[in-house]
Write an enzyme that holds these catalytic residues in place. Structure first.
Site, mmCIF file in Angstrom:
data_model
loop_
_atom_site.group_PDB
_atom_site.id
_atom_site.type_symbol
_atom_site.label_atom_id
_atom_site.label_comp_id
_atom_site.label_asym_id
_atom_site.label_seq_id
_atom_site.Cartn_x
_atom_site.Cartn_y
_atom_site.Cartn_z
ATOM 1 N N ARG A 27 117.068 -12.862 99.195
ATOM 2 C CA ARG A 27 118.483 -12.978 99.599
ATOM 3 C C ARG A 27 119.418 -12.817 98.396
ATOM 4 O O ARG A 27 120.421 -13.520 98.264
ATOM 5 C CB ARG A 27 118.731 -14.302 100.329
ATOM 6 C CG ARG A 27 118.055 -14.381 101.682
ATOM 7 C CD ARG A 27 118.307 -15.714 102.353
ATOM 8 N NE ARG A 27 117.644 -16.799 101.637
ATOM 9 C CZ ARG A 27 117.947 -18.077 101.753
ATOM 10 N NH1 ARG A 27 118.906 -18.449 102.577
ATOM 11 N NH2 ARG A 27 117.303 -18.998 101.068
ATOM 12 N N GLU A 28 119.081 -11.863 97.523
ATOM 13 C CA GLU A 28 119.878 -11.658 96.310
ATOM 14 C C GLU A 28 121.324 -11.295 96.629
ATOM 15 O O GLU A 28 122.245 -11.722 95.925
ATOM 16 C CB GLU A 28 119.259 -10.549 95.440
ATOM 17 C CG GLU A 28 117.908 -10.891 94.844
ATOM 18 C CD GLU A 28 116.729 -10.467 95.708
ATOM 19 O OE1 GLU A 28 115.661 -10.182 95.148
ATOM 20 O OE2 GLU A 28 116.880 -10.421 96.955
ATOM 21 N N LEU A 29 121.530 -10.490 97.689
ATOM 22 C CA LEU A 29 122.900 -10.092 98.030
ATOM 23 C C LEU A 29 123.710 -11.302 98.465
ATOM 24 O O LEU A 29 124.860 -11.478 98.044
ATOM 25 C CB LEU A 29 122.890 -9.031 99.132
ATOM 26 C CG LEU A 29 124.266 -8.492 99.546
ATOM 27 C CD1 LEU A 29 124.979 -7.844 98.371
ATOM 28 C CD2 LEU A 29 124.141 -7.496 100.702
ATOM 29 N N LYS A 82 128.754 -9.641 118.583
ATOM 30 C CA LYS A 82 127.371 -9.162 118.484
ATOM 31 C C LYS A 82 127.301 -7.631 118.494
ATOM 32 O O LYS A 82 128.008 -6.978 119.255
ATOM 33 C CB LYS A 82 126.538 -9.711 119.648
ATOM 34 C CG LYS A 82 126.243 -11.202 119.558
ATOM 35 C CD LYS A 82 125.155 -11.494 118.525
ATOM 36 C CE LYS A 82 124.911 -12.975 118.379
ATOM 37 N NZ LYS A 82 123.625 -13.400 118.875
ATOM 38 N N ILE A 107 129.958 -32.271 121.248
ATOM 39 C CA ILE A 107 128.983 -31.275 121.712
ATOM 40 C C ILE A 107 127.561 -31.570 121.218
ATOM 41 O O ILE A 107 126.598 -31.111 121.812
ATOM 42 C CB ILE A 107 129.435 -29.856 121.303
ATOM 43 C CG1 ILE A 107 130.812 -29.567 121.907
ATOM 44 C CG2 ILE A 107 128.436 -28.805 121.744
ATOM 45 C CD1 ILE A 107 130.885 -29.710 123.420
ATOM 46 N N GLU A 124 124.787 -13.411 125.814
ATOM 47 C CA GLU A 124 124.462 -12.372 124.831
ATOM 48 C C GLU A 124 123.090 -11.744 125.084
ATOM 49 O O GLU A 124 122.772 -10.698 124.535
ATOM 50 C CB GLU A 124 124.550 -12.915 123.407
ATOM 51 C CG GLU A 124 123.463 -13.901 123.041
ATOM 52 C CD GLU A 124 123.749 -14.610 121.727
ATOM 53 O OE1 GLU A 124 122.797 -14.809 120.978
ATOM 54 O OE2 GLU A 124 124.910 -14.968 121.459
ATOM 55 N N HIS A 131 126.191 -26.425 127.412
ATOM 56 C CA HIS A 131 127.283 -25.967 126.545
ATOM 57 C C HIS A 131 127.145 -24.470 126.320
ATOM 58 O O HIS A 131 126.052 -23.969 126.089
ATOM 59 C CB HIS A 131 127.240 -26.687 125.191
ATOM 60 C CG HIS A 131 128.260 -26.148 124.228
ATOM 61 N ND1 HIS A 131 129.610 -26.279 124.447
ATOM 62 C CD2 HIS A 131 128.131 -25.453 123.071
ATOM 63 C CE1 HIS A 131 130.267 -25.696 123.454
ATOM 64 N NE2 HIS A 131 129.390 -25.178 122.614
ATOM 65 N N HIS A 145 135.658 -24.377 113.997
ATOM 66 C CA HIS A 145 135.420 -23.447 112.894
ATOM 67 C C HIS A 145 136.525 -23.537 111.842
ATOM 68 O O HIS A 145 136.411 -22.947 110.775
ATOM 69 C CB HIS A 145 135.314 -22.012 113.423
ATOM 70 C CG HIS A 145 134.195 -21.849 114.410
ATOM 71 N ND1 HIS A 145 134.390 -21.930 115.776
ATOM 72 C CD2 HIS A 145 132.866 -21.657 114.233
ATOM 73 C CE1 HIS A 145 133.227 -21.777 116.388
ATOM 74 N NE2 HIS A 145 132.293 -21.609 115.481
ATOM 75 N N CYS A 176 132.754 -26.969 119.917
ATOM 76 C CA CYS A 176 131.362 -26.723 119.544
ATOM 77 C C CYS A 176 130.870 -27.903 118.702
ATOM 78 O O CYS A 176 131.591 -28.886 118.511
ATOM 79 C CB CYS A 176 131.295 -25.407 118.745
ATOM 80 S SG CYS A 176 129.766 -24.495 119.011
#
Length: 753
Positions: free
Chosen positions: A17-19, A117, A431, A605, A641, A694, A726
């Protein structure tokens, strides 16, 4: 006619996960822009070399992205929303990050672009924004620079470009409404300019991605393809690239286009390759997507060979991954904790490149010995006891319609639940998760690494659960949760406690930006060897007289957020999970837990790409939820939920879940989502989210009250609950306390009238 191979794209983030680490260091101000750019260059060079060493003939260039490839395309076209623009009109990497995440080391913060998505995958893209009269120009030359990089390294280069029609399809209109397809003629000159630049560099083939061609598109959009590609022809050869479904329904549109080749997904589509060959122009190249780019299973190469051999020598042919390998982990060889048997069943991105090399060589030579050797573990797996559990298969076969029906209808259940819980009007709850502090994460990590024994770990978790209960009682919430301190991830936690799953150490795949996920892998029939959540739910309930919710992740979500088996249907996997979790519901109920929440954020989804396939999916998806929940007695209240931006088209199915209470994400839409429930006359109880978790912003009492009053105009107040949008896992305690205090106060004000 020599057969070549290629990939449609490769994972960007790096094995370690270097990026991600470089992005987050740069965003935090701990490294320079040049240091970030250097990491990107090193990763691209490494990934091209790895693919080449694994036997790939044509290397994808342009698949790398600093945040997301759709966002890269927006910058290429000069499509930068005004709120994210630099004052001097220039575009740089911070412009890109401001669009993606709302802020960057330079420039003014502004609301990030919407994220959604990418087709039916677990990858997310940044939604392009379009305004009437918009102008486009070649602005961000990342693709050309990366092509130059790859050419300087003497690679055989195949640039990758998101096609113009799909790009417009993926976007949304902002402000005054108009038909975004009308912008097609405005963006085509930029595409022409890019293709001309690639031709100057001696590029022969360009992979131009048009995955929208697998959808049931409106006729106007299908009609747009011909003039678009008439404008793009002539400078380089174009490989029209589709994936995630078959192309047969739109083949008449496709075969009329002035392109030189077509890539089809022969894994997820139902296209017959011989029929395709007959219908395609004879001078077109066919790129056969035979190796699954979005799962982790070793391919049966003998089967793939048989699938394609009848057209070998009859037209130009390439073999390829079905889609970009972006959706696959990078390298299986670094997984040291998987036992040899299970490991032999898998192939990650680099192993898939090797599969393409084996397949190309066999098709060119006719010698299939290496294919049979590679495929041997797949034959062995078919008879493995780790895959097949006769008890699970027998139980699944014995399911009846009764198993998915609650004993009584909602009205009868609601009366029993009111008598049991005696909740006030406007009942308040959350939630499920509470802030995952550094202390909680360290506790779990120390236990996982063996630095903490089980007793001390349990004592620590118990203390955090106790704190969560105390906080909620102090705030005056009506229905409590235990806070989920013991859970790292809502899917991984259940997978770790169910038979039939395995986990990787480094099986990371990009979700969006710097966020990576490590999905569990379903390797066999799924069962529950022991209760999973009962102990902590029971402990939490012992600390309070108020009801504490049991918290489960639903069967469809566990399926959608895992790498599924390929030897059984998704329906079979979902119902096996449902049966395992049905036992969990029964055990929670027996332990005195009267309210049980079964989260299904992935139900929508998981929808197939073609609407004509929706009904079958929704039927078994709903049935799986009901099998999970139907064991509950009348006075046990089942919650679910969901966090979607669109309910209208699946309202029948949401109602068919027959949950007693559904909590949904509505604050960002200003309660507009409730229109669907009002129009449908949704019969059960609803908790519309009253604030956006969020954001660190704390909503005022007045703001929450106003939202709830708005909700009560659509849904009878006696059926409304009060809750956040959420889970609160990613928030800090100070803003969590403040927001929940205001939420409870708003509910109390409404009770007083």
């Amino acid at each position: 006619m020599t057969i070549l191979n290629h990939t449609l794209g490769f994972p960007r983030v790096g094995l370690r996960r270097e990026l991600k680490k470089a992005q987050e260091s740069y965003w935090a101000g701990n490294s320079t822009r040049e240091e970030l750019l250097t990491v990107g260059r090193e990763l691209r060079a490494r990934h091209w070399d790895q693919q080449k060493q694994a036997g790939i003939d044509l290397l994808p260039v342009g698949d790398f992205a600093w945040y997301d490839h759709v966002l890269t395309t927006s910058l290429l076209l000069g499509n930068v929303p005004p709120r994210h623009q630099n004052k001097d009109g220039s575009v740089d990497i911070d412009t890109l990050f401001r669009i993606g995440r709302g802020r960057a080391p330079t420039g003014e913060p502004a609301a990030a672009a919407e994220m959604t998505k990418w087709f039916n995958t677990n990858y997310h893209y940044m939604v392009p924004e379009f305004v009437k009269g918009q102008q486009f120009k070649l602005t961000w030359t990342q693709l050309l620079e990366e092509v130059d990089e790859a050419l300087a390294l003497s690679h055989n280069v195949k640039p990758v470009l998101l096609g113009p029609v799909t790009y417009l399809w993926l976007g949304k209109v902002k402000g005054e409404q108009f038909d975004r397809l009308s912008l097609l003629n405005d963006i085509l000159p930029v595409y022409q300019q890019v293709l001309a630049e690639l031709a100057k560099r001696g590029i022969e083939w360009v992979q131009i991605d048009e995955p929208a061609l697998v959808l049931e598109l409106p006729q106007a959009w299908l009609d747009a393809y011909k003039p678009a590609y008439d404008a793009l022809q002539g400078q380089v050869k174009l490989l029209l690239t589709t994936y995630f479904e078959g192309v047969t329904p739109n083949l008449d549109t496709i075969t009329a286009l002035p392109v030189q080749g077509l890539h089809v997904d022969l894994v997820h589509g139902k296209d017959n390759v011989v029929e395709l060959h007959k219908r395609l122009p004879s001078d077109w190249l066919l790129s056969a997507g035979l190796i699954n780019g979005r799962n982790v299973w070793r391919a049966d190469l003998t089967e793939k060979y048989a699938q394609i051999k009848d057209i070998v020598g009859k037209r130009d042919l390439w073999v390829a991954s079905s889609c970009s390998l972006l959706h696959s982990p990078i390298d299986l060889s670094v997984e040291t904790r998987l036992d040899a048997e299970v490991k032999s069943w898998f192939a990650f991105a680099l192993q898939k490149c090797h599969e393409l090399a084996l397949l190309r060589d066999a098709l060119n030579s006719g010698d299939t010995a290496a294919l049979a050797e590679w495929s041997a573990p797949i034959q062995a797996r078919r008879h493995s006891t780790r895959v097949h559990n006769p008890a699970v298969e027998k139980r699944l076969a014995a399911i009846t319609a009764q198993d998915s029906q609650r004993a009584n209808v909602y009205e009868v259940r609601a009366e029993a639940q009111r008598a049991r819980f005696k909740l006030p009007a406007w009942p308040t709850t959350t939630i499920g998760s509470f802030p995952q502090t550094t202390e909680i994460r360290t506790l779990r990590l120390d236990f996982k690494k063996g630095n903490l024994d089980a007793n001390n770990y349990r004592t620590g978790i118990a203390e955090h659960i106790k704190q969560a209960i105390v906080e909620q009682e102090r705030l005056g919430l009506d229905v409590l949760v235990h806070g989920e301190a013991e859970r790292n991830d809502m899917v991984e936690y259940f997978g770790e406690h169910l038979d039939g799953f395995v986990f990787t150490q480094n099986g990371w795949v990009q979700s969006y930006g710097s966020r990576c996920v490590k999905p569990p892998i379903v390797i066999g029939d799924i069962s529950r060897p022991a209760p999973i959540t009962v102990e902590w739910a029971k402990y939490a309930q012992s600390l309070t007289d108020k009801p504490v919710k049991g918290m489960l992740t639903g069967p469809v979500t566990i399926l959608c957020w895992s790498f599924p088996r390929e030897d059984v249907s998704r329906e079979t996997i979902a119902k096996q999970i449902a049966l395992a979790l049905r036992d969990e519901v029964a055990d929670l109920e027996a332990a005195g837990i009267g309210i049980i929440q079964i989260d299904e954020p992935a139900l929508r989804e998981g929808l197939p790409l073609r609407r004509s396939d929706w009904d079958a999916y929704l039927q078994w998806g709903v049935e799986a939820f009901r099998i999970n929940a139907a064991v509950a007695k009348d006075d046990t209240q089942i919650h679910t939920h969901m966090c979607y931006c669109e309910f209208n088209d699946i309202m029948d199915s949401i109602a068919a879940l027959d949950a007693d209470v559904i909590t949904i994400e509505t604050s960002r839409s200003d309660m507009e989502l409730l229109e669907s429930f009002e129009e449908f006359d949704y019969p059960n109880e609803i908790g519309p989210g009253v604030y956006d978790i969020h954001s660190p912003n704390v909503p005022s009492v007045e703001w929450i009250e106003a939202l709830l009053k708005k909700a009560a105009k659509r849904i009878p107040a006696e059926r409304l609950w009060v809750n956040p949008d959420c889970g609160l896992k990613t928030r800090g305690w100070p803003e969590t306390r403040a927001a929940l205090a205001n939420m409870v106060q708003a509910a109390q004000n409404l009770r007083r009238g």
